[in-house]
Design a protein around this motif. Structure first.
Motif, PDB file in Angstrom:
ATOM      1  N   UNK A 118      43.527  35.849   0.614  1.00 11.40           N
ATOM      2  CA  UNK A 118      44.062  35.499  -0.698  1.00 11.40           C
ATOM      3  C   UNK A 118      44.662  34.104  -0.733  1.00 11.40           C
ATOM      4  N   UNK A 119      44.861  33.495   0.446  1.00 11.55           N
ATOM      5  CA  UNK A 119      45.424  32.143   0.476  1.00 11.55           C
ATOM      6  C   UNK A 119      44.488  31.136  -0.173  1.00 11.55           C
ATOM      7  N   UNK A 120      43.202  31.478  -0.297  1.00 11.02           N
ATOM      8  CA  UNK A 120      42.233  30.562  -0.913  1.00 11.02           C
ATOM      9  C   UNK A 120      42.204  30.689  -2.425  1.00 11.02           C
ATOM     10  N   UNK A 121      43.026  31.557  -2.996  1.00 13.71           N
ATOM     11  CA  UNK A 121      42.987  31.792  -4.440  1.00 13.71           C
ATOM     12  C   UNK A 121      44.069  31.036  -5.187  1.00 13.71           C
ATOM     13  N   UNK A 122      44.707  30.082  -4.525  1.00 15.24           N
ATOM     14  CA  UNK A 122      45.722  29.261  -5.201  1.00 15.24           C
ATOM     15  C   UNK A 122      47.045  29.956  -5.382  1.00 15.24           C
ATOM     16  N   UNK A 123      47.505  30.712  -4.402  1.00 10.83           N
ATOM     17  CA  UNK A 123      48.786  31.414  -4.497  1.00 10.83           C
ATOM     18  C   UNK A 123      49.938  30.416  -4.399  1.00 10.83           C
ATOM     19  N   UNK A 124      51.026  30.726  -5.090  1.00 11.87           N
ATOM     20  CA  UNK A 124      52.229  29.894  -5.009  1.00 11.87           C
ATOM     21  C   UNK A 124      53.046  30.305  -3.791  1.00 11.87           C
ATOM     22  N   UNK A 125      53.933  29.437  -3.294  1.00 10.32           N
ATOM     23  CA  UNK A 125      54.772  29.807  -2.142  1.00 10.32           C
ATOM     24  C   UNK A 125      55.597  31.061  -2.382  1.00 10.32           C
ATOM     25  N   UNK A 126      55.968  31.334  -3.652  1.00  5.38           N
ATOM     26  CA  UNK A 126      56.763  32.518  -3.932  1.00  5.38           C
ATOM     27  C   UNK A 126      55.978  33.805  -3.680  1.00  5.38           C
ATOM     28  N   UNK A 127      54.625  33.733  -3.699  1.00  3.48           N
ATOM     29  CA  UNK A 127      53.816  34.922  -3.487  1.00  3.48           C
ATOM     30  C   UNK A 127      53.667  35.274  -2.017  1.00  3.48           C
ATOM     31  N   UNK A 128      54.102  34.399  -1.111  1.00  5.86           N
ATOM     32  CA  UNK A 128      53.838  34.600   0.309  1.00  5.86           C
ATOM     33  C   UNK A 128      54.855  35.515   0.982  1.00  5.86           C
ATOM     34  N   UNK A 129      55.957  35.842   0.327  1.00  5.38           N
ATOM     35  CA  UNK A 129      56.904  36.778   0.920  1.00  5.38           C
ATOM     36  C   UNK A 129      58.314  36.227   1.010  1.00  5.38           C
ATOM     37  N   UNK A 130      59.148  36.876   1.818  1.00  6.57           N
ATOM     38  CA  UNK A 130      60.569  36.537   1.941  1.00  6.57           C
ATOM     39  C   UNK A 130      60.742  35.209   2.678  1.00  6.57           C
ATOM     40  N   UNK A 131      61.586  34.327   2.117  1.00  6.52           N
ATOM     41  CA  UNK A 131      61.849  33.024   2.727  1.00  6.52           C
ATOM     42  C   UNK A 131      62.888  33.201   3.831  1.00  6.52           C
ATOM     43  N   UNK A 132      62.482  32.850   5.059  1.00  4.92           N
ATOM     44  CA  UNK A 132      63.394  32.917   6.203  1.00  4.92           C
ATOM     45  C   UNK A 132      64.013  31.560   6.514  1.00  4.92           C
ATOM     46  N   UNK A 133      63.324  30.473   6.158  1.00  2.97           N
ATOM     47  CA  UNK A 133      63.823  29.114   6.391  1.00  2.97           C
ATOM     48  C   UNK A 133      63.206  28.208   5.335  1.00  2.97           C
ATOM     49  N   UNK A 134      64.018  27.282   4.833  1.00  4.23           N
ATOM     50  CA  UNK A 134      63.530  26.364   3.802  1.00  4.23           C
ATOM     51  C   UNK A 134      63.720  24.912   4.122  1.00  4.23           C
ATOM     52  N   UNK A 135      64.329  24.602   5.269  1.00  3.78           N
ATOM     53  CA  UNK A 135      64.555  23.211   5.683  1.00  3.78           C
ATOM     54  C   UNK A 135      64.184  23.087   7.153  1.00  3.78           C
ATOM     55  N   UNK A 136      63.935  21.830   7.623  1.00  2.00           N
ATOM     56  CA  UNK A 136      63.633  21.656   9.049  1.00  2.00           C
ATOM     57  C   UNK A 136      64.747  22.170   9.951  1.00  2.00           C
ATOM     58  N   UNK A 137      66.004  22.020   9.539  1.00  2.00           N
ATOM     59  CA  UNK A 137      67.101  22.499  10.363  1.00  2.00           C
ATOM     60  C   UNK A 137      67.121  24.018  10.486  1.00  2.00           C
ATOM     61  N   UNK A 138      66.745  24.727   9.407  1.00  4.44           N
ATOM     62  CA  UNK A 138      66.720  26.183   9.451  1.00  4.44           C
ATOM     63  C   UNK A 138      65.519  26.711  10.225  1.00  4.44           C
TER      64      UNK A 138
END
Length: 824
Positions: A118-138
């Protein structure tokens, strides 16, 4: 960690968007020519997780991630770890100044059973699941939790890059021990030991705190409680005594206060009357005022005389004429002489410029005539050159002519063939043409030079004429201005006269200024004297008003000294009469004070008997003493209850501390964890030794002692050698054996997220002989056949690549690298 899908765009050699699908690729090989980008695939996996790549080093850092002409690089890795799926993303950008920085980084845990396609169907980052880290430091901490290995250990156990294949083999015992701790999840015991130690320390601290509190509660005995109750009874008795003796003290204080008030009032009157004294210099003040008034009158007369003198001289100066107009006429004469001299000089220059311009015009006409002649000569030379060329061409045709045959040019019969010229006239004509051209160019240049000089002279002549006309106009204006002038001598004589009058006026103004200054000084002196007299009368009135209620004598307003004398004599008489009456009043006040002291001493004695100091306010002090004694008794009861509660807490803290210390002692790193590590290392070396025997055809066994690796060489009478003495091929075999043993055995023992679900080898298999290569291939096939491990290799060896079921062919063109999957 098991990779499922890798997406790259703008990453090193992969400038175009490229996807590597590792689904069902349990055993694969990355093949292709040198430099195509095989190792870059493993670099991208490592970079997506940790933001760095082993072979980049630290010289340029993430700048290596960008393709040479790209401004952005994107890498996205979908992977499994310990049964969960994650997606790691990193973005690198180059700004307008050429600096390369991380533009974004993130780690997300994907939903269960997420379809990677499904990654080839233009999914947004919000569709990929729970965010565990959002910055390089995290990312660092989040990836460590998901993968279970830090970067250095990941590149020693999962991805084995070129040049670092033998890192685990050659690692120091402490480093190797830390890798095994992470793989086996033994840090959980270390965490428990640390928490137990911390809890024991906290229990000791709580115990010390309770002991300190108990040390402060040493006044909670039965004796202390009884003493507090007795103190309350004593203070209540004191309060009763104070209540009974207070009325007598209040009556004595009232009588003493009245006597003291009468005595104080009499003393105030005596002091007020005694302060009436005439000030010094009163007699001389009236004479000083008269003298100041006479001086002010004389100064005013002097100012009047100076003003009359200044006004007279100013009138004479006004009648003598306007000095500004005379100076203007004198400057006009001076300017007329200067302009006349300048006009004469300019006229001479104008005549010379006119002559030079005329000569330049004649020279220009001569140059133009010569240029016409050279142009005609050039044209004649060109025609001669063309005639010579035509003659040469005709001569060349004559060789082929025959009498009676048709002419090839005009097709007429040739009656007689002309003789062929002996030489060509073209070179001479060409030389003459060059000479004529050079002469013409020189003549044209001379004409241009003459024209430029003539134009410059003409501009100079025009400026001189215009300036001469301006000077002539100015002379006419000056003549009109000076028509009525009496002449320079008369003007200067009138100016001298005006200067003398101005000097007299300046003297008169200075004298007037001095007279006015003296007048201001005299008037100020008169005002000051009068002000002192007024102040003296004000002082007298203030002193008389202060004693007005005692009926002082009236004042004579024209005699300040006499008025002060009468008031002072009256005040002295009043003071004497009041001093005579003060003695009897002072005796009555002393008797009243003695009565107050007697009543107070009785109350003070009651406080001293109760063990308290004598206070100022007996009623308040007795009330406070009762309140304090009652509060002290209540506080003893409360502290007795608090001490019992603290004793209960102390018992609990002692028990908790003993349990925590016992657990920490059992889990100390040099006991339990060391035993676990030794067992794990024994199993690892046993498995690696078995694989190494297969790879080396029975020559080597791998052993360890105190954490250091050695090999036993069975071809050399069982000699034990350090692993650093092995050759390059032997080191590869030993390192591969360790890597495979890690993948086979330690993953099964691991209890953490650091399960070794894949092993990716980027090393030169070309150093192995055919037999060893066959053994290595068979070993890798057996590892992959188990189905619980992904095995990937980067190789240039066709014999090895052909035995791998899935191959990713890496190719590269002028723009980007490309990957094609083949095989099963």
């Amino acid at each position: 960690m098991r990779p499922l899908r890798l997406d790259m765009a703008g990453f090193t050699v992969f400038r175009d968007e490229t996807t590597v699908d590792f689904t069902d690729a349990d055993f694969f090989a990355l093949v292709g020519p040198t430099g195509a980008g095989k190792s870059t695939v493993l670099d991208a996996i490592c970079f997506a997780l940790y933001g760095q790549v082993p072979r980049w080093g630290s010289s340029r850092g993430i700048a290596n991630a960008l393709s040479p002409s790209a401004t952005e690089a994107r890498v996205r890795l979908v992977f499994e770890s310990a049964g969960a799926r994650f997606v790691a993303t990193r973005v690198v950008r180059r700004d307008s100044r050429g600096n390369v920085k991380t533009g974004g980084a993130g780690l997300q845990q994907m939903p269960d059973n997420f379809d990677v396609s499904k990654l080839d169907t233009g999914m947004t980052p919000e569709d990929l699941g729970e965010v565990l880290a959002g910055t390089p430091g995290e990312m660092d901490e989040a990836v460590l939790r998901a993968v279970g290995l830090p970067y250095e250990q990941f590149t020693s156990c999962v991805i084995l890059p070129q040049g670092q294949f033998a890192d685990f083999l050659h690692a120091k015992p402490a480093t190797r021990q830390q890798i095994l701790v992470n793989l086996l999840g033994l840090h959980v015991y270390e965490d428990i030991q640390k928490r137990a130690t911390a809890r024991a320390q906290q229990a000791d601290a709580d115990l010390r705190a309770v002991d300190q509190l108990l040390a402060g509660l040493d006044d909670t005995s039965d004796e202390a409680l009884a003493a507090a109750a007795d103190r309350v009874d004593a203070m209540l008795a004191l309060a009763a005594q104070v209540t009974a003796g207070t009325p007598a003290l209040d009556d004595a204080r009232r009588v003493a206060a009245e006597a003291a008030a009468g005595l104080a009032a009499l003393d105030d009157e005596i002091a007020l009357l005694d302060r009436v004294r005439p000030p010094r210099g009163v007699a001389a003040l009236a004479s000083a005022v008269a003298t100041a008034r006479d001086a002010a009158t004389a100064a005013g007369d002097a100012v009047t005389a100076a003003e009359e003198r200044e006004e007279k001289v100013r009138g004479e100066l006004a009648a003598a004429g306007d000095p500004a107009a005379l100076r203007l006429l004198l400057r006009g004469h001076e300017e007329h002489a200067a302009v006349t001299a300048e006009a004469t000089t300019l006229h001479d220059g104008l005549l010379a410029a006119t002559t030079e311009h005329r000569d330049a015009a004649a020279s220009l006409e001569e140059a133009r005539a010569k240029a016409l002649r050279t142009a005609a000569e050039l044209e004649a030379a060109r025609r001669a050159y063309q005639d010579a060329q035509a003659a040469d061409r005709a001569g060349a045709l004559r060789v082929h002519l025959h009498a009676g045959a048709p002419c090839p040019v005009c097709e007429q019969p040739v009656s007689t063939v002309p003789a062929v010229p002996a030489t060509s006239a073209v070179p001479a004509a060409e030389k003459a043409g060059h000479a004529a051209k050079a002469a013409d160019e020189k003549a044209q240049a001379r004409v241009a030079e003459r024209e430029k000089s003539a134009r410059a002279l003409e501009r100079t002549l025009d400026r001189a004429r215009a300036q001469h006309e301006q000077l002539a106009t100015r002379l006419v204006a000056l003549d009109e201005q000076l028509a009525a002038s009496p002449g320079v001598t008369a003007l200067r004589r009138e100016l001298d006269t005006l200067a003398g009058l101005q000097k007299s006026l300046d003297g008169a103004v200075a004298a007037l200024k001095s007279a006015r200054e003296q007048a201001r000084t005299a008037n100020a002196g008169r005002a000051a004297a009068e002000q002192r007299l007024t102040a003296a009368w004000h002082e007298f009135d203030t002193a008389r008003d202060a004693v007005a209620r005692f009926a002082p004598p009236a004042a004579a307003r024209d005699d300040l000294a006499g008025s002060w004398s009468a008031l002072s004599d009256w005040s002295a008489s009043e003071v004497e009469s009041r001093r005579a009456a003060r003695a009897s009043l002072a005796a009555a006040a002393a008797d009243a004070d003695a009565a107050v002291a007697t009543a107070r001493e009785r109350l003070d004695a009651a406080f001293v008997d109760a063990g308290l100091p004598a206070p100022d306010d007996h009623v308040r002090a007795a009330t406070v003493a009762v309140e304090r004694a009652t509060a002290a008794h209540q506080r003893v009861e409360e502290r007795r209850a608090q001490a019992q509660g603290l004793l209960d807490k102390r018992t609990a803290h002692e028990h908790d501390g003993q349990v925590a210390k016992s657990l920490a002692g059992h889990l100390r790193a040099n006991n339990f964890e060391r035993w676990l590590l030794e067992e794990a290392l024994d199993l690892l070396v046993e498995g690696a030794s078995r694989i190494l025997r297969e790879l080396s055809a029975g020559q080597y066994d791998l052993v360890h002692e105190k954490g250091e690796f050695s090999v036993v060489d069975h071809h050399d009478a069982g000699l034990r050698r350090g692993v650093r003495t092995l050759s390059g091929g032997e080191t590869f075999q030993a390192s591969l054996a360790l890597a495979l043993a890690l993948a086979e055995q330690l993953a099964g023992m691991s209890t953490s997220a650091a399960s070794l679900e894949s092993i990716l080898l980027d090393e030169g298999f070309g150093t192995l002989d055919a037999a060893t290569l066959d053994t290595v291939a068979a070993t890798l096939e057996g590892l992959a056949a188990r189905g619980d491990r992904m095995v990937g290799v980067v190789t240039h060896v066709p014999a090895l690549a052909e035995r791998v079921p899935v191959r990713f062919d890496v190719t590269k063109d002028a723009r980007s690298a490309h990957i094609t999957r083949s095989g099963i």
